[in-house]
Design a protein around this motif. Structure first.
Motif, PDB file in Angstrom:
ATOM      1  N   THR A 775       0.848  -1.198   0.000  1.00  0.00           N
ATOM      2  CA  THR A 775       0.000   0.000   0.000  1.00  0.00           C
ATOM      3  C   THR A 775       0.879   1.242   0.000  1.00  0.00           C
ATOM      4  O   THR A 775       1.828   1.346   0.799  1.00  0.00           O
ATOM      5  N   TRP A 776       0.558   2.174  -0.944  1.00  0.00           N
ATOM      6  CA  TRP A 776       1.265   3.455  -1.005  1.00  0.00           C
ATOM      7  C   TRP A 776       0.290   4.562  -0.653  1.00  0.00           C
ATOM      8  O   TRP A 776      -0.840   4.602  -1.180  1.00  0.00           O
ATOM      9  N   ALA A 777       0.699   5.438   0.203  1.00  0.00           N
ATOM     10  CA  ALA A 777      -0.109   6.609   0.543  1.00  0.00           C
ATOM     11  C   ALA A 777       0.791   7.825   0.446  1.00  0.00           C
ATOM     12  O   ALA A 777       1.902   7.834   0.982  1.00  0.00           O
ATOM     13  N   GLY A 778       0.330   8.824  -0.290  1.00  0.00           N
ATOM     14  CA  GLY A 778       1.155  10.008  -0.454  1.00  0.00           C
ATOM     15  C   GLY A 778       0.516  11.026  -1.364  1.00  0.00           C
ATOM     16  O   GLY A 778      -0.708  11.081  -1.508  1.00  0.00           O
ATOM     17  N   ARG A 779       1.353  11.823  -2.012  1.00  0.00           N
ATOM     18  CA  ARG A 779       0.847  12.888  -2.856  1.00  0.00           C
ATOM     19  C   ARG A 779       1.441  12.770  -4.245  1.00  0.00           C
ATOM     20  O   ARG A 779       2.497  12.158  -4.441  1.00  0.00           O
ATOM     21  N   ALA A 780       0.732  13.356  -5.221  1.00  0.00           N
ATOM     22  CA  ALA A 780       1.217  13.445  -6.589  1.00  0.00           C
ATOM     23  C   ALA A 780       1.146  14.898  -7.010  1.00  0.00           C
ATOM     24  O   ALA A 780       0.099  15.540  -6.879  1.00  0.00           O
ATOM     25  N   VAL A 781       2.246  15.424  -7.493  1.00  0.00           N
ATOM     26  CA  VAL A 781       2.285  16.788  -8.015  1.00  0.00           C
ATOM     27  C   VAL A 781       2.358  16.687  -9.527  1.00  0.00           C
ATOM     28  O   VAL A 781       3.412  16.341 -10.094  1.00  0.00           O
TER      29      VAL A 781
END
Length: 794
Positions: A775-781
């Motif tokens: 599982t990946w949790a984060g942000r995308a710019v």
């Protein structure tokens, strides 16, 4: 090395307000009365040269009792609407694709959908009730599909993940992706594969049936004439009938009876009820099962077997038409379940053998040996009484392998031929010894005495092929080839060779019997000299000494679920081993089978599915797939647990590594076929783009949560892709059309990096994967209204 499928996930990022007004197109109703759009009407059938919906948001309604036939490939768009009910029919002479229709626009509550070639449904979340007819049927793409009705295809049926099919499915090849729910009977003329975590509620019929690991279940009976394979933690609740039944490690369980030709039970593989061995089994044993389950035979958890009781058709007597008062004649009695005697009766029987009147018990294995002693010379007819059969007893001569009249000519003098071993390795350094004895009955002494002794006799020996019925190499006696030219590279013939034998004081002579190939052969001795007894013969079986196992260079890269090729070669025991070219040509062909040994990791996960080609000149080609990642060894062994031709003698196994003493991982490394994404199901915000089906995030918002799953080519989860057996994974952003983002894109890296590591770029570390899932949790710019993610290991 990995096979990379660009498995892409489309996400929407709200960078500016976007939306569009809704438009309502025209409604076309096919209910009789007059032609509609560009279609003609004949009776209750509308014929259209193309999809009769000119605009992208037009609607079609087909009333019950009416057919719309489109004479071209047909694809519905997202904003099209299709309504059917009752006995309505929509058919295309080419492809028919309704998969892209928006969820609320597909209103099919009855009818039939027919494609002349490929039918497709389920690119959107769709629910419908209809019967499907096609050459190829593609059911779903991973979206939720709920289809009620029968599926009939002449070719392949592909059922994608998250599909539920309520109704029977038939086709040539039926494949599924993980997970699916199939509620109905399955009939495939070639093969059926059930993906990990999937269920079938119904009976399954196919020559080859594969249940991929793990937690795959069938609630119904299975009939697999060639093979049935269950992976780890798979189950069948029902009875099974199979050629070869393989239960892989561990906890593969059949809650019912199993009727099988042979079985390979790996760790904790179980059949909870009775195993019926088609070829019979010795009482108290399971002769048809290679039992590696860890449970002993005839225990509460172990296999419990009995012969498969089928109707008794007739008895077959294998006999030698020449006999002697001085030596008993060996006969073999087989209880046959059919006219060709290709299957045996497993119910057991007791018969009386004529003319001697002796009782012979035939066990559940279906055959028994008997020795017939003769009290006087003459011609006698063999026969059987004491059991009711559908057909009369038949006889086969052991000297020629052909049908006979069951008559034995018994002489008062005879040559007897015996072997030091009935079965031996082909071209063994110490070959079996053939002993000939010349004897006659002495009425005064009422015993048999040497017919002659301390003499040399020139005896003609010929050889013949018993099983298989032909060959290319001769039998040799004292290294003399038994053919007209005494040619070691030529076949047996009717001429044979004359060999001088020296008979000792006891009237006996011994010589080595040699054969460089595999199979059962018959040697006949004929003495034309003065005072000679009748001809005699003996049968010997020669077994390959060992197998070799090779892997094709073209297998690289190895991919979980991707087919790879192995070759198994049978060799003799010569100092320079040669191929035993007759191996695999037997009347009931012998073959090798592959068994996997898990190495890296050595956890027992994985399913080896294998299909063997016909054996050519002693070389067997095996097409196989391995469902997991990592490295394995393969062990090639004789499939016949009773030994070659039932002799109990087995060729030495072959392995890709030192699997007999420790796993080395000679096959692989197997990598995932591709990765799949699943978005956060709890995320509620969606974009107005693409029908409002995409999760929507703000650029830079630290809220994106993705589940990444490593999968095999059948879409099953590769559970071995875990921690040290996985690799770091990197994301790359692409535009919705697959092109590179103009302004690039940045994804936050895995939190698994230590604080001292300032250069790591991977979104997922190998340690993030547990049983194939991370599982990946984060942000995308990302400067794009919608983008896709390409994932690959590094």
């Amino acid at each position: 090395m990995f096979l990379h499928r660009l498995y892409l996930l489309l996400l929407a990022l709200m960078l500016s307000a976007a939306g569009s007004p809704a438009f309502a197109g025209n409604l076309y109703t096919f209910s009789g009365g007059s032609p509609v759009s560009n279609c003609t009407l004949s009776g209750a059938v509308y014929t259209c040269p193309s999809l009769p919906l000119p605009a992208g948001d037009d609607s079609m309604v087909i009333a019950s009792g009416y057919t719309v036939k489109i004479t071209a490939d047909t694809t519905f768009g997202y904003n099209h609407s299709l309504t059917m009910s009752g006995s309505a029919v929509l058919m295309s002479t080419g492809d028919l694709n309704i998969g892209g229709v928006a969820t609320n626009n597909l209103k099919i509550t009855g009818g039939t959908l027919i494609a002349g070639d490929v039918f497709s449904v389920g690119a959107q979340n769709q629910t419908l009730t209809a019967n499907i007819q096609a050459v190829t049927a593609n059911l779903g793409t991973g979206s939720a599909l709920n289809l009620t009705g029968s599926i009939t295809a002449t070719g392949t049926v592909n059922v994608a993940s998250h599909a539920t099919i309520n109704g029977p499915i038939s086709g040539a090849t039926i494949t599924t992706n993980s997970p699916v729910a199939l509620n109905g009977d399955i009939v495939a003329t070639r093969s059926f594969t059930l993906a990990s975590g999937s269920t079938v509620k119904g009976d399954v019929t196919a020559p080859v049936v594969r249940l991929m690991p793990s937690n795959t279940s069938v609630q119904g009976d299975i009939k697999a004439t060639t093979s049935l394979q269950l992976g780890s933690s798979d189950s069948v609740t029902g009875d099974v009938t199979a050629g070869t039944l393989t239960l892989d490690s561990s906890e593969a369980t059949i809650y019912g009876n199993a009727t099988i030709d042979s079985g390979i039970f790996n760790w904790h593989g179980r059949v909870t009820k009775t195993i019926y061995c088609s070829g019979g089994t010795t009482t108290g044993k399971c002769d048809c099962v290679q039992n590696g389950s860890g449970y002993d035979v005839n225990t509460s958890m172990g296999p419990r077997c009995q012969g498969n009781v089928v109707a008794l058709d007739h008895f077959l007597i294998n006999y030698n038409p020449a006999g002697s008062v001085c030596a008993p004649s060996a006969v073999k009695i087989t209880a046959c379940a059919n006219q060709a005697c290709t299957a045996t009766y497993g119910g057991g029987a007791t018969v009386t053998l004529a003319p001697t009147g002796q009782s012979v018990a035939i066990p559940t294995s279906g055959s028994a040996q008997a020795a017939v002693s003769w009290s006087q010379a003459g011609t006698f007819t063999l026969g059987l009484t004491g059991a009711t059969t559908a057909s009369a007893t038949t006889c086969i001569r052991t000297d020629t392998g052909t049908g006979g009249d069951c008559k034995v000519a018994v002489a008062s003098s005879a040559y007897t031929m015996t072997l030091s071993a009935d079965a031996a390795y082909a071209e063994a350094p110490a070959p079996p010894q053939l002993t000939m004895a010349a004897v006659r009955f002495d009425a005064k002494q009422n015993t048999c005495v040497p017919l002659f002794n301390n003499v040399d006799r020139n005896i003609n020996f010929t050889c013949a092929y018993s099983n298989p019925a032909s060959g290319t190499l001769p039998v040799r006696l004292n290294n003399i080839p038994l053919n007209s030219g005494q040619n070691a590279a030529a076949a047996c013939d009717g001429t044979g060779a004359t060999v001088k034998l020296t008979f000792n004081e006891e009237g006996k002579a011994s010589v080595p019997l040699q054969y460089a190939d595999a199979g059962a052969v018959t040697v006949k001795a004929t003495d034309s000299g003065a005072g000679s007894p009748p001809s005699a013969n003996v049968q010997a079986t020669f077994v390959p000494k060992a197998f070799t196992l090779a892997l094709a260079n073209a297998n690289v890269p190895y991919v979980a679920g991707k087919e790879f090729t192995a070759t198994v070669t049978a060799l003799n025991a010569a100092s320079t081993p040669a191929v035993t070219r007759n191996f695999g040509r037997e009347q009931i062909a012998e073959s090798a089978t592959l068994v996997p040994v898990t190495c890296q990791p050595g956890n027992g996960n994985g399913l080896l599915a294998q299909t063997a080609s016909a054996i050519l000149a002693g070389v067997q080609t095996v097409k196989a797939t391995w469902s997991e990642t990592g490295r394995i060894d393969l062990v090639a062994s004789l499939a016949n647990g009773a030994g070659y031709l039932g002799t109990g003698v087995l060729p030495a196994t072959a392995a890709t590594g030192s699997a007999a003493t420790g796993c080395t991982g000679g096959v692989g490394t197997f990598g995932p076929a591709y990765f799949t994404f699943d978005t956060d199901t709890d995320w509620k915000r969606t974009s107005g783009f693409y029908g409002g089906t995409l999760a929507q995030y703000y650029s830079g918002e630290p809220a994106i949560k993705l589940t990444v799953t490593a999968r095999n080519l059948q879409n099953g989860v590769t559970q071995n892709y875990d921690a040290t057996n996985a690799r770091d994974v990197v994301f790359t952003g692409l535009n919705a059309d697959g092109s590179a983002l103009a302004a690039g894109g940045a994804f936050s890296r895995s939190p698994g990096y230590p604080v001292t590591d300032l250069v790591g770029k991977a979104q997922l570390r190998a340690a993030d994967f547990k049983a194939g899932v991370a599982t990946w949790a984060g942000r995308a710019v990302v400067e794009s209204s919608a983008f896709m993610i390409h994932i690959w290991p590094v």
